[in-house]
Scaffold this motif. Sequence first.
Motif, PDB file in Angstrom:
ATOM      1  N   GLU A  64      45.415  54.409  44.090  1.00 27.49           N
ATOM      2  CA  GLU A  64      44.472  53.980  43.053  1.00 27.49           C
ATOM      3  C   GLU A  64      45.044  52.820  42.248  1.00 27.49           C
ATOM      4  O   GLU A  64      44.350  51.835  41.962  1.00 27.49           O
ATOM      5  CB  GLU A  64      44.138  55.152  42.129  1.00 27.49           C
ATOM      6  N   ALA A  65      46.310  52.941  41.872  1.00 28.98           N
ATOM      7  CA  ALA A  65      46.961  51.870  41.103  1.00 28.98           C
ATOM      8  C   ALA A  65      47.042  50.588  41.931  1.00 28.98           C
ATOM      9  O   ALA A  65      46.806  49.485  41.418  1.00 28.98           O
ATOM     10  CB  ALA A  65      48.355  52.306  40.659  1.00 28.98           C
ATOM     11  N   LEU A  66      47.363  50.721  43.217  1.00 26.95           N
ATOM     12  CA  LEU A  66      47.455  49.542  44.087  1.00 26.95           C
ATOM     13  C   LEU A  66      46.103  48.848  44.236  1.00 26.95           C
ATOM     14  O   LEU A  66      46.021  47.621  44.206  1.00 26.95           O
ATOM     15  CB  LEU A  66      47.993  49.937  45.469  1.00 26.95           C
ATOM     16  N   THR A  67      45.065  49.630  44.387  1.00 27.96           N
ATOM     17  CA  THR A  67      43.725  49.052  44.522  1.00 27.96           C
ATOM     18  C   THR A  67      43.348  48.277  43.268  1.00 27.96           C
ATOM     19  O   THR A  67      42.862  47.146  43.333  1.00 27.96           O
ATOM     20  CB  THR A  67      42.690  50.162  44.800  1.00 27.96           C
ATOM     21  N   SER A  68      43.596  48.874  42.125  1.00 24.83           N
ATOM     22  CA  SER A  68      43.292  48.218  40.852  1.00 24.83           C
ATOM     23  C   SER A  68      44.121  46.945  40.679  1.00 24.83           C
ATOM     24  O   SER A  68      43.601  45.889  40.303  1.00 24.83           O
ATOM     25  CB  SER A  68      43.554  49.194  39.710  1.00 24.83           C
ATOM     26  N   ASP A  69      45.433  47.047  40.974  1.00 25.31           N
ATOM     27  CA  ASP A  69      46.306  45.876  40.851  1.00 25.31           C
ATOM     28  C   ASP A  69      45.891  44.762  41.801  1.00 25.31           C
ATOM     29  O   ASP A  69      45.921  43.584  41.436  1.00 25.31           O
ATOM     30  CB  ASP A  69      47.763  46.260  41.128  1.00 25.31           C
ATOM     31  N   ALA A  70      45.523  45.113  43.032  1.00 20.47           N
ATOM     32  CA  ALA A  70      45.127  44.089  44.013  1.00 20.47           C
ATOM     33  C   ALA A  70      43.905  43.327  43.521  1.00 20.47           C
ATOM     34  O   ALA A  70      43.850  42.090  43.633  1.00 20.47           O
ATOM     35  CB  ALA A  70      44.848  44.735  45.364  1.00 20.47           C
ATOM     36  N   GLU A  71      42.958  44.033  42.952  1.00 15.01           N
ATOM     37  CA  GLU A  71      41.766  43.363  42.420  1.00 15.01           C
ATOM     38  C   GLU A  71      42.129  42.440  41.264  1.00 15.01           C
ATOM     39  O   GLU A  71      41.645  41.301  41.189  1.00 15.01           O
ATOM     40  CB  GLU A  71      40.737  44.407  41.982  1.00 15.01           C
ATOM     41  N   GLU A  72      42.985  42.920  40.363  1.00 18.18           N
ATOM     42  CA  GLU A  72      43.411  42.085  39.233  1.00 18.18           C
ATOM     43  C   GLU A  72      44.182  40.861  39.712  1.00 18.18           C
ATOM     44  O   GLU A  72      43.956  39.749  39.216  1.00 18.18           O
ATOM     45  CB  GLU A  72      44.291  42.889  38.281  1.00 18.18           C
ATOM     46  N   LEU A  73      45.086  41.054  40.655  1.00 15.21           N
ATOM     47  CA  LEU A  73      45.883  39.941  41.169  1.00 15.21           C
ATOM     48  C   LEU A  73      45.005  38.871  41.805  1.00 15.21           C
ATOM     49  O   LEU A  73      45.249  37.675  41.634  1.00 15.21           O
ATOM     50  CB  LEU A  73      46.926  40.441  42.170  1.00 15.21           C
ATOM     51  N   GLN A  74      43.987  39.287  42.524  1.00 12.42           N
ATOM     52  CA  GLN A  74      43.086  38.319  43.148  1.00 12.42           C
ATOM     53  C   GLN A  74      42.285  37.555  42.102  1.00 12.42           C
ATOM     54  O   GLN A  74      42.079  36.351  42.240  1.00 12.42           O
ATOM     55  CB  GLN A  74      42.161  39.016  44.135  1.00 12.42           C
ATOM     56  N   ARG A  75      41.855  38.242  41.052  1.00  8.83           N
ATOM     57  CA  ARG A  75      41.126  37.544  39.978  1.00  8.83           C
ATOM     58  C   ARG A  75      42.055  36.549  39.276  1.00  8.83           C
ATOM     59  O   ARG A  75      41.660  35.428  38.978  1.00  8.83           O
ATOM     60  CB  ARG A  75      40.580  38.552  38.951  1.00  8.83           C
ATOM     61  N   GLU A  76      43.283  36.972  39.012  1.00  8.71           N
ATOM     62  CA  GLU A  76      44.241  36.115  38.322  1.00  8.71           C
ATOM     63  C   GLU A  76      44.652  34.920  39.176  1.00  8.71           C
ATOM     64  O   GLU A  76      44.956  33.852  38.638  1.00  8.71           O
ATOM     65  CB  GLU A  76      45.501  36.916  37.962  1.00  8.71           C
ATOM     66  N   ALA A  77      44.676  35.083  40.487  1.00  6.30           N
ATOM     67  CA  ALA A  77      45.185  34.047  41.391  1.00  6.30           C
ATOM     68  C   ALA A  77      44.455  32.731  41.238  1.00  6.30           C
ATOM     69  O   ALA A  77      45.080  31.662  41.210  1.00  6.30           O
ATOM     70  CB  ALA A  77      45.126  34.527  42.836  1.00  6.30           C
ATOM     71  N   SER A  78      43.138  32.764  41.139  1.00  6.28           N
ATOM     72  CA  SER A  78      42.390  31.508  41.055  1.00  6.28           C
ATOM     73  C   SER A  78      42.749  30.729  39.801  1.00  6.28           C
ATOM     74  O   SER A  78      42.748  29.498  39.809  1.00  6.28           O
ATOM     75  CB  SER A  78      40.887  31.777  41.110  1.00  6.28           C
ATOM     76  N   VAL A  79      43.093  31.418  38.738  1.00  6.33           N
ATOM     77  CA  VAL A  79      43.490  30.744  37.497  1.00  6.33           C
ATOM     78  C   VAL A  79      44.942  30.284  37.598  1.00  6.33           C
ATOM     79  O   VAL A  79      45.277  29.137  37.282  1.00  6.33           O
ATOM     80  CB  VAL A  79      43.311  31.695  36.284  1.00  6.33           C
ATOM     81  N   VAL A  80      45.810  31.158  38.075  1.00  9.46           N
ATOM     82  CA  VAL A  80      47.240  30.852  38.128  1.00  9.46           C
ATOM     83  C   VAL A  80      47.541  29.711  39.085  1.00  9.46           C
ATOM     84  O   VAL A  80      48.303  28.799  38.757  1.00  9.46           O
ATOM     85  CB  VAL A  80      48.046  32.111  38.519  1.00  9.46           C
ATOM     86  N   LEU A  81      46.935  29.732  40.264  1.00 10.63           N
ATOM     87  CA  LEU A  81      47.262  28.742  41.286  1.00 10.63           C
ATOM     88  C   LEU A  81      46.841  27.324  40.902  1.00 10.63           C
ATOM     89  O   LEU A  81      47.318  26.363  41.494  1.00 10.63           O
ATOM     90  CB  LEU A  81      46.637  29.130  42.628  1.00 10.63           C
TER      91      LEU A  81
END
Length: 168
Positions: A64-81
Amino acid sequence: MRGRDAAGRHLQSALEALQAPAAEIQTFQLEWQQARDHTLADVAFPKLPPEMERPKRWKARVWEALTSDAEELQREASVVLTSENVDRWNEWRKHLKRYRYTLELLEDAPQPLLDVLEALGRMQDAQELLTREVWLPAYIAALIEWRGRRSTARRNRCGRNGPPWPSI
């Protein structure tokens, strides 16, 4: 310690790319190794902690934590990159590391994730060292400029080809 090792290799490559005199590169290598030896001598390793019992449903909770983190990381990626804000990159790296360590409770982390973390770690190490170290003052400005050109080239590649970590 790991940061200094990674940054040392990275900065030596940069000095070579800038065609610094061989004598200055050798001086850098010697001083860097001496600083590493000094740092290692000061490390006190703690005793390993005892094994602990896992709570009920721990694997399901980890997923559950991994699924939530993966979604957050993908959302953050477009801004960070697309960002030039070093702090934003460092925070994203911390989030990726948390994801990695959580995943490693269940299985090995995929190599693309490890590669991204390694690259981000080198970037952060170089940034920190270039702003606080006083060695080779004649090259600091050139190293920062060289790093900027590489960062721009990397961002341009990411923009054309998508993120470099699709299989994470």
